[in-house]
Design an enzyme around this catalytic site. Structure first.
Site, PDB file in Angstrom:
ATOM      1  N   GLY A 144      87.014  56.277  29.710  1.00 42.45           N
ATOM      2  CA  GLY A 144      87.567  57.378  28.925  1.00 42.45           C
ATOM      3  C   GLY A 144      88.953  57.864  29.333  1.00 42.45           C
TER       4      GLY A 144
ATOM      5  N   GLY B 260      81.402  55.504  28.785  1.00 46.21           N
ATOM      6  CA  GLY B 260      80.229  55.217  29.624  1.00 46.21           C
ATOM      7  C   GLY B 260      79.797  53.764  29.523  1.00 46.21           C
TER       8      GLY B 260
END
Ligand code: AMP
Length: 404
Positions: free
Chosen positions: A361, A384
Site C-alpha cells: 500500500g 495485504g
C-alpha cells in the site's frame, strides 16, 4: 499456472459470477472519488462481454460488520458504484439489492448476453467472512452463476465465501485479467528474476516485514533495508539512534536476518547517513547525521544524501527490482527525498530494461505520488495480498482457481 478468462471456451449466454475488488472511496454525496479499482477490472468485464457472457459482479465495500462511529450500513451500499459504472460504461449496470434473498434469481433471470449486474455489498452477509466450513452461503451464491471468475487480487488473501469457497462449487473457476497480471508479475520477479535481483524493503516496523525479509533473502542478490525499520538494525549493532522508531523486542530478529544475509551471500545495503528531525510534523530542526550517532531528541526520518546515492547505484545496476515499503516518512514533504530518489532510480532502471514491481500500500501511493504508475513494469493493486504473496504465502483466492 492458473486458468484465466482467456482460456475459457464458448461461454455465450452463460452466467459469469465474477468477484472484483471495487472497494472505492466515496465522498459524503456518494460520489466515487478515485475510480482506479473500477478501471482495473474493465478489461475482464469487456472480455466477458465480447464472449457474450452474462456478467454478475460480486464485491465488498468497507467493513459492514465493523462500522465506524457515526457510520450507517447504507453508507456501505454498492448502489452508488453501480450508478457510477453505468455512467462510465454508457450502459445500465443492474444493481441487485438482495443477492441471496427471495427473488434474486428472478432479478437476474432477464439479464441479457453481455449485460452487467452488480450485487449488493457481499460483506452485508456475516457468512461471507465466516471462518467455518459451512457451505450454505457459498451454495446460494453459486446458484447465481454458471462459472466463476476471480479478478479481486486485493481480496485474494482472504479465505472468504466470495473469494474462495464459491470457487469450489463452480466449474470452471478462473482468474480475471487483472488477477492474472498480478500473479504473473509478482511470481516472475520472485521465482524467475533476471539478475541482479534487488529488493527494497522499507516501512515503519521490522515486525510487520519479517516474513517478507525471510522469504526475499533466499531469492535476492541485493537487499536494501530502509525506513523506520532500519533503526532496529542500527541499535542491534550498537549504534546510537536517539529518538528513532525502534522495536526493542526485534533486536535479535534483526541480527538473525543480517546473519542469514551474510550466510547466503546477499549484499545488505543500509543507510550510512540519515536525515533527522526534532519534530515529526516537519516544522522543526532537520539535519543530516551519521546513522550510528543520532543525537537525543532527534529521530531518523529519511535517507541522507550519501545513502540515497548508494541506494540509487544498486538499483540502477539491477535487472529486477521489487519494492515493498518506503525508505522514509515520505508523507511529509521534508522527509520524502529518499523515497523519491529511489523511485526515480527504479524508473530509470526500468527504462533501461529492468523489470520493476511495486507491491504494498504505502510504496504504491509513493510511486503514484512521485512518478507515474506506467513507469514501472507493475504496480500491484493489492496491499495485504501482495505483502502475503511476497512472504511466499498461499493466497486462498488464488489457490481455489483451476490449474491450467
Ligand atoms: P509500513 O506500513 O510498515 O510499510 O510503513 C509505512 C510507513 O512507514 C509510512 O507511512 C512511512 O511514513 C513510515 N516510515 C518510513 N520511514 C519512517 C521513519 N524513519 N520513521 C517513522 N516512520 C517511517
Amino acid at each position: 499456472m492458473k486458468k484465466s478468462v482467456k482460456d475459457l471456451g464458448d461461454v455465450k449466454g452463460k452466467r459469469a459470477l465474477v468477484r472484483v475488488d471495487i472497494n472505492v472511496p466515496l465522498d459524503k454525496e456518494k460520489n466515487v472519488t478515485d475510480d482506479t479499482r473500477i478501471q482495473a477490472i474493465l478489461p475482464t468485464v469487456k472480455l466477458l462481454q465480447e464472449k457474450g457472457a452474462k456478467i454478475i459482479l460480486m464485491a465488498h465495500l468497507g467493513r459492514p460488520q465493523k462500522l465506524k462511529e457515526g457510520q450507517k450500513l447504507e453508507d456501505l451500499s454498492l448502489e452508488p458504484v453501480a450508478k457510477y459504472m453505468s455512467k462510465l460504461l454508457g450502459e445500465e449496470v443492474k444493481f441487485v439489492k438482495s443477492p441471496v434473498g427471495e427473488g434474486a434469481d428472478k432479478e437476474l433471470e432477464d439479464l441479457k448476453d453481455g449485460q452487467i449486474a452488480l450485487l449488493e455489498n457481499i460483506r452485508y452477509y456475516k457468512a461471507e467472512e465466516a471462518k467455518d466450513d459451512d457451505m450454505t452461503f457459498a451454495e446460494k451464491l453459486a446458484k447465481l452463476g454458471d462459472f466463476y471468475v476471480n479478478d479481486a487480487f486485493g481480496a485474494a488473501h482472504r479465505n472468504h465465501t466470495s473469494t474462495a469457497k464459491v470457487a469450489k462449487l463452480l466449474n470452471p473457476a478462473v482468474s480475471g485479467l487483472l488477477m492474472e497480471k498480478e500473479i504473473r508479475c509478482l511470481s516472475q520477479a520472485l521465482d524467475n528474476p533476471t539478475r541482479p535481483f534487488t529488493a527494497v524493503v522499507g516501512g515503519a516496523k521490522v515486525s510487520s516485514k519479517i516474513g517478507v525479509l525471510e522469504n526475499l533473502i533466499d531469492k535476492v542478490d541485493n537487499l536494501i533495508i530502509g525506513g523506520g525499520m532500519a533503526y532496529t538494525f542500527v541499535k542491534a549493532n550498537g549504534g546510537k539512534i536517539g529518538n528513532s522508531i525502534c522495536e526493542d523486542d526485534q533486536l535479535e530478529v534483526a541480527k538473525a536476518i543480517e546473519k542469514k544475509a551474510a550466510d547466503k551471500g546477499v549484499k545488505l545495503i543500509m543507510a550510512t547517513d540519515v536525515l533527522v528531525t526534532n519534530d515529526f510534523s516537519g516544522n522543526g530542526e532537520n539535519k543530516v547525521v551519521d546513522v550510528k550517532n543520532i543525537p537525543d531528541g532527534f529521530e531518523g526520518v529519511d535517507a541522507g544524501p550519501e545513502t540515497q546515492k548508494a541506494f540509487e547505484e544498486v538499483v540502477k545496476t539491477s535487472k529486477t527490482i521489487l519494492m515493498n515499503g518506503p525508505v522514509g516518512a515520505f508523507e511529509t514533504p521534508a522527509f520524502a527525498e529518499g523515497t523519491k530518489a529511489i523511485l526515480k532510480a527504479i524508473v530509470e532502471a526500468t527504462k533501461n530494461g529492468a523489470t520493476s514491481v511495486i507491491g504494498g500500500g504505502d510504496s504504491v501511493s509513493a510511486a503514484k505520488k512521485f512518478c507515474n504508475a506506467e513507469d514501472f513494469t507493475h504496480v500491484s493493486t493489492g496491499g495485504g495480498a501482495s505483502l502475503e504473496f511476497i512472504e511466499g504465502k498461499v493466497l486462498p483466492g488464488v489457490a481455489a482457481l483451476n490449474d491450467k
